[in-house]
Scaffold this motif. Sequence first.
Motif: not given
Length: 287
Positions: A72-87
């Motif tokens: 878990r780093t600053e670089q990796n924190a810019r990547v994330g998951v995409v959901f539809e509507k909510d999580d």
Amino acid sequence: MRALARNSVLPLTFIVIVAAAVVGYATEEADTRFSAGRSSFGKSGEAGQDPQDQDPAASAPADDGNAYTPRRTEQNARVGVVFEKDDRGDHFCTASVVQSPGRNMLITAAHCAFDAEAGTTVNDLVFAPDYRNGKEPAGLWKVKKVVLDKRWAKSQDEDLDMAFLLLDKKDGKQIQDVLGGNTLGIDRGYDNEVKITGYPTSRNTPISCQNRTTKFSDTQLRIQCTDFEGGTSGSPWLADYDPKSHTGTVIGVLGGHEGGGDEDDVSYAAYFDDDVAELYKHAQDVD
């Protein structure tokens, strides 16, 4: 192959797609609704898979071409998951923060943000950066606009399989103010050492892989990286990360040929050329 068929069913209404001159782009306001449930395409994920952590849970990069669970780093924190509507449903694609004047922009694959059956962009996406085991340290961010090339909307041209997502503010801040962002690399050639980070739908943690890209065609990059299965569409191909400036360069996103590929261990990305530069500029103009 690596995007998820979303599990909500929404009412069908009118969607406005704005075409820009010369190249033409589709933009979508997020407050309209339409019928979801598009078929899975590319390396988006499949609903109903049992989450499991990547094994082994490495804390340092594995050999080139082998996936590992990144720190878990600053670089990796810019990547994330995409959901539809909510999580509450399955995450089905991956996106990441890129720098923009509005400080509110993500990049992903176009097939993650377009419903081919309905012929419209997806209007209710949300983004959870640095997502791990259901925890969202930077919160959940609402997508207010999807910007993709009009030619993708018309024909799903694999050479135009990228999209920019513009986010609403959260707690009065733009996402780039919170996480920073990477630059966009245009015409970087076919041989690049990159790190790819993405989120398989079957897992609740990200995976990363480092390797060199190769030329698949004049308009497509190819890479060998293990375990990039459904959910990893849109994963950024990051080159030249500088720990001093805290910035790397996104030279591709997982997608393109066959929606990213039909094998988990081989992936593709559309080559970032002048069309991508024009799309990036247009995304800034419509923000």
